[in-house]
Motif scaffolding. Sequence first.
Motif: not given
Lengths: 184, 710
Positions: B393-395, B505-511
């Motif tokens: 959920g991240v760009d 590693i889990f990179v998450i964003g505003s999504g």
Amino acid sequence: MSNASNNGKIKVATVWLGGCAGCHMSFLDIDERIIELAKLVDIVHSPICDTKEIPPVDVGIVEGGICNEHNLHVLKDLRSKAKVLVSMGDCAGLGSVPMLRNQFELQDCLDRAYVAGESTALGQVPEDAELPKLMDKVRPIHEFVKVEAHIPGCPPNAEAIWCALTSLLAGKPADFVKDVSHYD
Amino acid sequence: MAETKAQDAIAIKLKINGKEVTGYKGQTVLDVCKASGIHVPTLCHCEGLKPVGGCRLCIVEIEGQRRLNTACTTPATDGMVVATETPRLHDLRKRTLELLFSERNHICPFCPASGDCELQKAGYEHGITHVRYDYLLPRLPIDNSHPYMAQDHSRCILCSRCVRVCDEQVGAHTLDLSARGSMTLIAADAGAPLGKSSCVSCGMCVEVCPTGALFDKLSNRSLGRQELPTTQTVCTACGLGCWTSVKTRGHVVLQINSGKGPGNNEIICNRGRYDALKVANQPALQLPQLKKAAELVDVDWKAFAEELARRITSGRAGSDPSRVAAMVSPSLPLETIALVKQFMKDVVGSDRVGLTAGPELVAASEAFGLNGKAAPLARMSDLEDSDLIVGIGVDLQYSAPVAASAVRRSVNARKAQYVEINSRVTGLSALAGFRMTIKPGRDSVVLGATLRTMAERNLIQSTLSADDVAGLPDTKEQMFEHLSGVTVTEVVRLASLIAGARRPIFVIGSGITAQGTEAIESVINLAVGGNYFTADGRYRIMEIPRKANTAGARMFGTPAFSMADFDFQSTDVLLLFLGDDEPLWPAGWLEKARPMVHVSVFASHTQPASEIAHSLAPVCTWAQRSGTFVSLEGRLQKTRQLVDAPASVMCDGEILKAVAKAMGKSFTPSVAACMPAGVKVAEGQFVPTAEPARQIVTCKSKAQGAKSRV
């Protein structure tokens, strides 16, 4: 440098070839030091003096590159009459802006300027025996004659010109470039 | 890293120009010279990029060797005797430079790089007043297709710094060399115009270009011959907090380049370089404005303060201070947030201070169990250390381009694989070895099912109890594939990819974060269930927040409200502190705020919110004030004031003081007292983090009230 001339003063001639006169303007920018300079030199020929022929001189100063046959004629004339020849500014020493036209065919440049201009109607390339013929390519002066020193700059600042002249007058080599000169 | 190298490395002794100097094994001759303060001219060399020995300017004489060597590529060895300045070297360098000057069209008088050009400097240094070779004067194209930068091949010396930075540091590899010899051209994507290429617009190529071949359009006319003041500060365009080096003249910010500082990422991006520059020299507004007869008109600060004071103290707001609300942008420094909180509490008497952020702010505070502390999340160094990067959920290319570069570098170097879980295509999709297109809002189900698959198939050494696993979503649930948009095969593939990695590693964003607590918890579950923690016990989860100070704003505790749950009905006076930030207003939000008695906007430039404002206060831009920020890594960083604001523009504190005075109250800001407890660390240090969870949270465990996370 030997002071061969009268009153112990050094004779200087300056010429304006394929340039914009900015270097001569900068030359005048040495301000009140021109009085000091006048004690040391006689400017016997220059765009700012009304003399037709270049007399024999100690120092010849050239502004502008070689764009046409007249430029070349004047340059060779000055070379033959000057003991020391100095280029003043980027056009004479580095080619610079006028040299940009070398990327194009001469005829294309003439057409663009005189025929294909946006505001030109029924234009034609001027042609007259009185007009000097353009050189195929613009060249800096040292590609034609021996040059003793170069003062780069567009224009060289007054400081660079002053340093160059006073170094030359004092018989020092013209190694002023590192401290005061620039290419822009 | 360089320091440890120096400690571990074996010292060697060299004699350079007759002087004994010490170096280390592994260093080049140029490294040793630089460390010993011996100047060797260079053009193609660039700190941080692999040396290529292309320009031949750094040639040196080494005793016992017949030919000359380039200092940048020659390893230094013990007992080496080197000469860097001899008449022969000087003459050859001069000739090399003259060849460079004659090869293309280097016309200094109208070049934007003049005065800041390494070729020019080298020319001066070597006393070049004219060129003894014939000028080649090739006719070369100019690429003006890019919005921020232009490329003039006439000024290119083919040093390949741009190509190397684009590949080695940015990881984009948009630029490369085409053709051969003197006809070589720097080309984007095998000949595409720069503006239509895969270029990520970071401008690093412009920054490293030694001449004017690549130049900034936003600042090229402003840079002159004199040395300009340069200040190191921290970028506030996103939450990464990269260091920048900013050139200014007088009151004007001219150019932003990458800077050096603790936690420095070495590169900056389009947002930090160009977007930040576009707002740095605002405000366009010079005076406060008040709405009179549907038009905003210029007034003085006294009139502004009196009007705002009148609105706060009269009408329904006058009798019920809670009808006054304030919202602060999480792009603003901690000081501003603290100040507004104090003003609202002490002067207005309202505790309604929210943030112009979406629901992600509250959700993350809850999910991570913050209490004046930062979330126990992964840092950039953890990202670079990972062998599997899962973007959920991240760009990254849009939200934090410098982090996207780190991912590209890892993948390009085959250190890591990139996996993407998103409902949309992102700027990094092409890089993904495995991609999962998920239906919006279904992340928690898919991630839960992934963890369940990992546990059930014994892909991981799991500490999960049977109960824990039973509480997780299952791929066998009815309509799983239809509802999530993801096939069971894909879930199994993802599960085995994660389980097969040593350090995912889990990179998450505003999504993810905007979906609320449950979605964030599903990611935490993955980290906890798979035991993916950093050595010092943080989750191997990296969160990319929307704004520069999101991490810091959360440390104040859960805000009274966000944009998502703002109570329009109970508000008469709304103060919006926006700075340079233009919040992503939810659809219709501003329209709903329009009928309020008074909306006051504190912003550095005109933006959508100005439309509904009854009063507008021009405030300092990021460049005109200093402030404290907490980066997404949890590092405390301070921005520097770079230029003075116009005399008529004030910072938030002064304005609020004036408003308080007009209300007949005294207001002495004590920012330090209002700051969150956790930020009492030195600049550049990490703020304390909350304890990570050790157990997963499922619907079942939640239902049982077993919220024993912390």
